[in-house]
Design a protein around this motif. Sequence first.
Motif, PDB file in Angstrom:
ATOM      1  N   GLY A   1      33.589  93.767   1.960  1.00 56.99           N
ATOM      2  CA  GLY A   1      33.623  92.841   3.095  1.00 56.99           C
ATOM      3  C   GLY A   1      35.024  92.546   3.604  1.00 56.99           C
ATOM      4  N   SER A   2      36.029  93.276   3.095  1.00 57.99           N
ATOM      5  CA  SER A   2      37.417  92.963   3.480  1.00 57.99           C
ATOM      6  C   SER A   2      37.839  93.635   4.786  1.00 57.99           C
ATOM      7  N   GLY A   3      36.993  94.543   5.307  1.00 57.60           N
ATOM      8  CA  GLY A   3      37.329  95.152   6.599  1.00 57.60           C
ATOM      9  C   GLY A   3      37.682  96.634   6.525  1.00 57.60           C
TER      10      GLY A   3
ATOM     11  N   TYR B   1      33.839  90.475  15.249  1.00 58.19           N
ATOM     12  CA  TYR B   1      32.427  90.720  15.535  1.00 58.19           C
ATOM     13  C   TYR B   1      31.784  89.400  15.938  1.00 58.19           C
TER      14      TYR B   1
ATOM     15  N   ALA C   1      36.945  90.677  11.288  1.00 59.25           N
ATOM     16  CA  ALA C   1      36.912  91.728  10.265  1.00 59.25           C
ATOM     17  C   ALA C   1      38.293  92.340  10.057  1.00 59.25           C
TER      18      ALA C   1
ATOM     19  N   SER D   1      35.758  99.451   6.083  1.00 53.08           N
ATOM     20  CA  SER D   1      34.945 100.356   6.915  1.00 53.08           C
ATOM     21  C   SER D   1      35.225 100.109   8.393  1.00 53.08           C
TER      22      SER D   1
ATOM     23  N   PRO E   1      38.389  94.384  -1.730  1.00 50.98           N
ATOM     24  CA  PRO E   1      37.041  93.917  -2.058  1.00 50.98           C
ATOM     25  C   PRO E   1      36.032  94.231  -0.963  1.00 50.98           C
TER      26      PRO E   1
HETATM   27  N1  ADP Z   1      28.528  95.444  13.124  1.00 47.65           N
HETATM   28  C1  ADP Z   1      28.892  94.282  12.575  1.00 47.65           C
HETATM   29  N2  ADP Z   1      28.509  93.101  13.111  1.00 47.65           N
HETATM   30  C2  ADP Z   1      28.894  91.927  12.586  1.00 47.65           C
HETATM   31  N3  ADP Z   1      29.697  91.813  11.496  1.00 47.65           N
HETATM   32  C3  ADP Z   1      30.130  92.937  10.921  1.00 47.65           C
HETATM   33  C4  ADP Z   1      29.750  94.242  11.413  1.00 47.65           C
HETATM   34  N4  ADP Z   1      30.338  95.184  10.633  1.00 47.65           N
HETATM   35  C5  ADP Z   1      31.022  94.516   9.699  1.00 47.65           C
HETATM   36  N5  ADP Z   1      30.906  93.171   9.855  1.00 47.65           N
HETATM   37  C6  ADP Z   1      31.549  92.129   9.043  1.00 47.65           C
HETATM   38  O1  ADP Z   1      32.933  92.405   9.030  1.00 47.65           O
HETATM   39  C7  ADP Z   1      33.471  92.180   7.730  1.00 47.65           C
HETATM   40  C8  ADP Z   1      34.117  93.464   7.214  1.00 47.65           C
HETATM   41  O2  ADP Z   1      33.114  94.429   6.970  1.00 47.65           O
HETATM   42  P1  ADP Z   1      33.423  95.916   6.483  1.00 47.65           P
HETATM   43  O3  ADP Z   1      34.482  96.476   7.349  1.00 47.65           O
HETATM   44  O4  ADP Z   1      32.137  96.646   6.419  1.00 47.65           O
HETATM   45  O5  ADP Z   1      34.019  95.651   5.022  1.00 47.65           O
HETATM   46  P2  ADP Z   1      34.211  96.638   3.779  1.00 47.65           P
HETATM   47  O6  ADP Z   1      34.032  98.030   4.263  1.00 47.65           O
HETATM   48  O7  ADP Z   1      35.593  96.360   3.287  1.00 47.65           O
HETATM   49  O8  ADP Z   1      33.187  96.252   2.756  1.00 47.65           O
HETATM   50  C9  ADP Z   1      32.330  91.681   6.878  1.00 47.65           C
HETATM   51  O9  ADP Z   1      32.364  90.278   6.863  1.00 47.65           O
HETATM   52  C10 ADP Z   1      31.113  92.193   7.597  1.00 47.65           C
HETATM   53  O10 ADP Z   1      29.998  91.362   7.356  1.00 47.65           O
END
Ligand code: ADP
Length: 239
Positions: free
Chosen positions: A43-45, A13, A22, A47, A41
């Motif tokens: 923020g691990s990627g 991102y 991510a 979603s 954890p």
């Molecule tokens: N649309 C986005 N723009 C910028 N950074 C993103 C976006 N979506 C997620 N991130 C970043 O990517 C990383 C993984 O996020 P995410 O996949 O939501 O983690 P999880 O679901 O494991 O908590 C995080 O550091 C988050 O801040």
Amino acid sequence: MRILEVDHLTKVYGKGETAVKALDDVSFTVDKGEFVAITGPSGSGKSTLLHILGGVDTPTAGSVVIEGTDIYKLNETKLAIFRRRQIGLIYQFYNLIPVLDVWENMTLPLLLDGQKADQDYTKELVKTLGLEKRMRHLPNQLSGGQQQRVSIGRALMTHPALVLADEPTGNLDRKNSNEIVELLKFSNRKYNQTLIVITHDESIALQADRIINIEDGRITRDELLRPTMHKECIPEVRV
Ligand SMILES: Nc1ncnc2c1ncn2[C@@H]1O[C@H](COP(=O)(O)OP(=O)(O)O)[C@@H](O)[C@H]1O
Ligand SMILES: [Mg+2]
């Protein structure tokens, strides 16, 4: 039969100094009928991975092949159709359409696809979900557990290749959480529905056939807990 092939998936991102990786070179495969839990954890990627598997976010590099279709090689229109037919997404906060009633929310994916609901299947689904007496209710007239049942119904309506759920019980109490997990397991067994569920809840993860753990955008553990069960071995559940 292999239903999903994820190959060297990377997602970055942003650009330059603020870029966030991510997902970092993630590869794995899933067989039809598997129930996979994704843990790790915040923020691990997790979603990000689920969204890319579901065709709602795009990878920076790598490929996602679902039932033989390399989904990011499809044009936008074809991907939208593929997503509607082959992916069932379930979110923590249900994402139901507030002005549509239960029946309309559940059948929306079919309607958008110009299809009619299969009456027998729909009736069975509504009964299993315990929504028979709620079909004309609006989402805000339902409890959280009931709303999540509707979103499960919507996800299962098209017999998708993959059901993807992101913390589906994250907003529910223990009793409702258990019921939702039982329903997901039921669809996994009865319809041999392939299921990938992100969860923080260890007791849920331990009910899966397999746990994939992600840290800093990489798979750090991929553990088979049990062989994928075949539906003929499993008694029906009603919750
Ligand atoms: N649309 C986005 N723009 C910028 N950074 C993103 C976006 N979506 C997620 N991130 C970043 O990517 C990383 C993984 O996020 P995410 O996949 O939501 O983690 P999880 O679901 O494991 O908590 C995080 O550091 C988050 O801040
Ligand atoms: Mg998340």
